[in-house]
Scaffold this motif. Sequence first.
Motif, short mmCIF file in Angstrom:
data_model
loop_
_atom_site.label_atom_id
_atom_site.label_comp_id
_atom_site.label_asym_id
_atom_site.label_seq_id
_atom_site.Cartn_x
_atom_site.Cartn_y
_atom_site.Cartn_z
N LEU A 134 48.30 97.55 -49.72
CA LEU A 134 49.59 96.94 -50.08
C LEU A 134 50.05 97.63 -51.34
N GLY A 135 51.24 98.25 -51.30
CA GLY A 135 51.69 99.00 -52.46
C GLY A 135 53.18 98.87 -52.70
N ASN A 136 53.61 99.37 -53.84
CA ASN A 136 55.04 99.34 -54.19
C ASN A 136 55.33 100.39 -55.25
N SER A 137 56.60 100.75 -55.33
CA SER A 137 57.11 101.55 -56.43
C SER A 137 58.54 101.11 -56.65
N SER A 138 58.77 100.40 -57.74
CA SER A 138 60.11 99.88 -58.03
C SER A 138 60.90 100.93 -58.78
N THR A 139 61.07 102.07 -58.11
CA THR A 139 61.75 103.22 -58.72
C THR A 139 62.73 103.81 -57.71
N ALA A 140 63.54 104.73 -58.18
CA ALA A 140 64.50 105.43 -57.32
C ALA A 140 64.87 106.74 -58.00
N LEU A 141 65.47 107.64 -57.25
CA LEU A 141 66.04 108.85 -57.85
C LEU A 141 67.41 108.49 -58.40
N THR A 142 67.53 108.45 -59.71
CA THR A 142 68.78 108.03 -60.33
C THR A 142 69.53 109.17 -60.98
N ALA A 143 68.94 110.35 -61.01
CA ALA A 143 69.59 111.52 -61.62
C ALA A 143 69.62 112.65 -60.61
N GLY A 144 70.25 113.75 -60.99
CA GLY A 144 70.31 114.89 -60.11
C GLY A 144 71.49 114.83 -59.16
N PRO A 145 71.61 115.82 -58.30
CA PRO A 145 72.79 115.91 -57.43
C PRO A 145 72.80 114.93 -56.27
N ALA A 146 71.65 114.35 -55.93
CA ALA A 146 71.58 113.48 -54.75
C ALA A 146 70.77 112.23 -55.05
N PRO A 147 71.27 111.34 -55.93
CA PRO A 147 70.52 110.12 -56.21
C PRO A 147 70.37 109.27 -54.96
N ARG A 148 69.24 108.57 -54.86
CA ARG A 148 68.97 107.76 -53.67
C ARG A 148 67.71 106.92 -53.89
N SER A 149 67.56 105.91 -53.07
CA SER A 149 66.34 105.11 -53.08
C SER A 149 65.19 105.95 -52.54
N LEU A 150 63.97 105.47 -52.77
CA LEU A 150 62.82 106.18 -52.25
C LEU A 150 62.78 106.13 -50.72
N VAL A 151 63.31 105.07 -50.13
CA VAL A 151 63.33 104.99 -48.67
C VAL A 151 64.30 106.04 -48.09
N ARG A 152 65.49 106.17 -48.69
CA ARG A 152 66.42 107.19 -48.20
C ARG A 152 65.86 108.59 -48.48
N LEU A 153 65.13 108.75 -49.58
CA LEU A 153 64.46 110.02 -49.84
C LEU A 153 63.48 110.34 -48.72
N ALA A 154 62.68 109.36 -48.33
CA ALA A 154 61.71 109.59 -47.27
C ALA A 154 62.39 109.93 -45.95
N MET A 155 63.54 109.33 -45.70
CA MET A 155 64.25 109.58 -44.44
C MET A 155 64.90 110.96 -44.38
N THR A 156 65.17 111.55 -45.54
CA THR A 156 66.01 112.76 -45.56
C THR A 156 65.31 114.01 -46.09
N ARG A 157 64.05 113.92 -46.49
CA ARG A 157 63.39 115.13 -46.97
C ARG A 157 62.40 115.63 -45.91
N PRO A 158 62.09 116.92 -45.91
CA PRO A 158 61.19 117.47 -44.90
C PRO A 158 59.86 116.72 -44.88
N MET A 159 59.42 116.35 -43.70
CA MET A 159 58.16 115.66 -43.43
C MET A 159 58.13 114.24 -43.98
N GLY A 160 59.20 113.78 -44.61
CA GLY A 160 59.21 112.42 -45.12
C GLY A 160 59.02 111.38 -44.03
N PRO A 161 59.78 111.44 -42.93
CA PRO A 161 59.58 110.45 -41.86
C PRO A 161 58.18 110.52 -41.25
N GLN A 162 57.64 111.71 -41.10
CA GLN A 162 56.31 111.84 -40.50
C GLN A 162 55.23 111.23 -41.41
N LEU A 163 55.36 111.43 -42.71
CA LEU A 163 54.39 110.84 -43.63
C LEU A 163 54.51 109.32 -43.65
#
Length: 523
Positions: A134-163
């Motif tokens: 059971l885990g968590n990370s109450s963080t997000a990408l808040t800077a840079g050109p493409a800010p997003r939640s960690l879930v959207r990061l996982a959905m949109t980066r290479p191998m993120g959905p597979q991991l």
Amino acid sequence: MRDLLRFLRLALVALLLPLAAAAGEVTLSRADLAEIAPGLWSAPGLPLPDEDRTLPIVGDQNTEDGTRLLRHLAGRGGINGFAGLLYDNRDRGHSTLRPDLFPRLARLVYAADLVEAGRDYGLAGQIHLPAVVLGNSSTALTAGPAPRSLVRLAMTRPMGPQLAAELYQRNAIYIYPEHRDHDAEDLFPANWPYTITSQGSSGSDRRFLIAIAMTLAAFPADTMSALRDHGLVAPAIQMILRRNLSTVGSRDDYLSGRAHPAAFEPGQIRIGRMVAQAAGMRADEIPPMVRLRVIDEGFRQEAGLAGLDERLFDTPSAIARIWRDFDWQREMIVSAEETADPNGRPLRFDWRLLAGDPKRVRIEPLDPEGRRARIVIDWHDPWTLPAPGGGDEYDSRRHARVDIGVFAHNSAQDSAPGFVTVAFPAHQRRSYGPVEPDGAPRLLSIDYDAAGRGVGFDPVLFWTAPWSDEARHDLDGTQLGWIRRWADGRERFVAFDDLRPADGPRYRVDRRNARQPELHFHD
């Protein structure tokens, strides 16, 4: 002064007592890891402490609904408790599950070498642990050109959905906040069962941690053993969470969009009911994990002006597509035939529209048990629905994604959903209509100029171009090409064959401006 110092010492001891009474810590270092693929490790020999059953199963500070029931179950015996479970905090204590709430729960501690390498922080998936996690990370990408939640990061980066899918099948449950990805607009390009997304930002995940910890502890020991051995802990938790939301009162509700938003409101969790359902689940009734596979589809590897792939990802329990091409209608045939019940029970399947226009989505099961289905989807313009719990900033939410849920029923339990999702480019303006009376709708015009209209979009998936196209057809309705109008007033005819010429692409995405990639047209 002496009395003051004595008082402070006593106060410090009182504060540390709950921590001292907590379960053991498990330290993970680089030496514990074995590389199983580039950038992917396992910790096969990591020792887990035995559950100390002399400690209370829930601490006195835990006042959530369901604590009395969990104490009663623990006193009666027979439940799993926290044996074989490990808590993994990946935000360095920013939003953590306090030790005094669950004194028996073992906690993962990252050694300095992993902390220095950043392996302890953010999105999980690179380290596989030999435990129910059971885990968590109450963080997000808040800077840079493409800010997003960690879930959207996982959905949109290479191998993120597979991991994410791999963790799901390895009995790992991770919770992340949506942090501005599900407020006035649902920005997720897909929906899936692999993670739990809390509505809100930092700290919105804490109630989910409590609810899931209590639910995991409530499973009968033989049921937890069966779930763990079959890799079904996370799917079972997903089902129980969704089945016991305050918006879900019946099986029909569970098979509807009420139970399956992209992000969950913390206030809708009914923890006592989750604990009760887990405690009543028998080992020979555990539900399967839905496994999906595309048999045939109209979505393309190269689509739209940029010739980009419409297949966002294919994973066992989630298939995601992006509508890039010009069609009014798309079709898929999807199979759930690879889904197997862990106890060999016969299965039947329900295919349900969870999000989208029922007049523009048709789902046709192709066999009596529903193991395969034909899905036909028409183009969707963005739509708006009330946003429960939106607060002062927004009371409605804009959507541009069709979600279809696939549920397996083994005569005792419904499974967690598998998902087939289709995301639409909401930043484009499209007009469809019949070219001739009673004809099928065709694309009449499309405005690509999101930047000119000041409309946001995900720069990882989409682009903008400073023109709009208006279709031109001959007398029999055959499309000849487009009248292209630029933002500066220029206009020209673009032949239909120029969109995908045989001698190579005439369009490319310029990503030098990472926040706002643009499509370039080459004569």
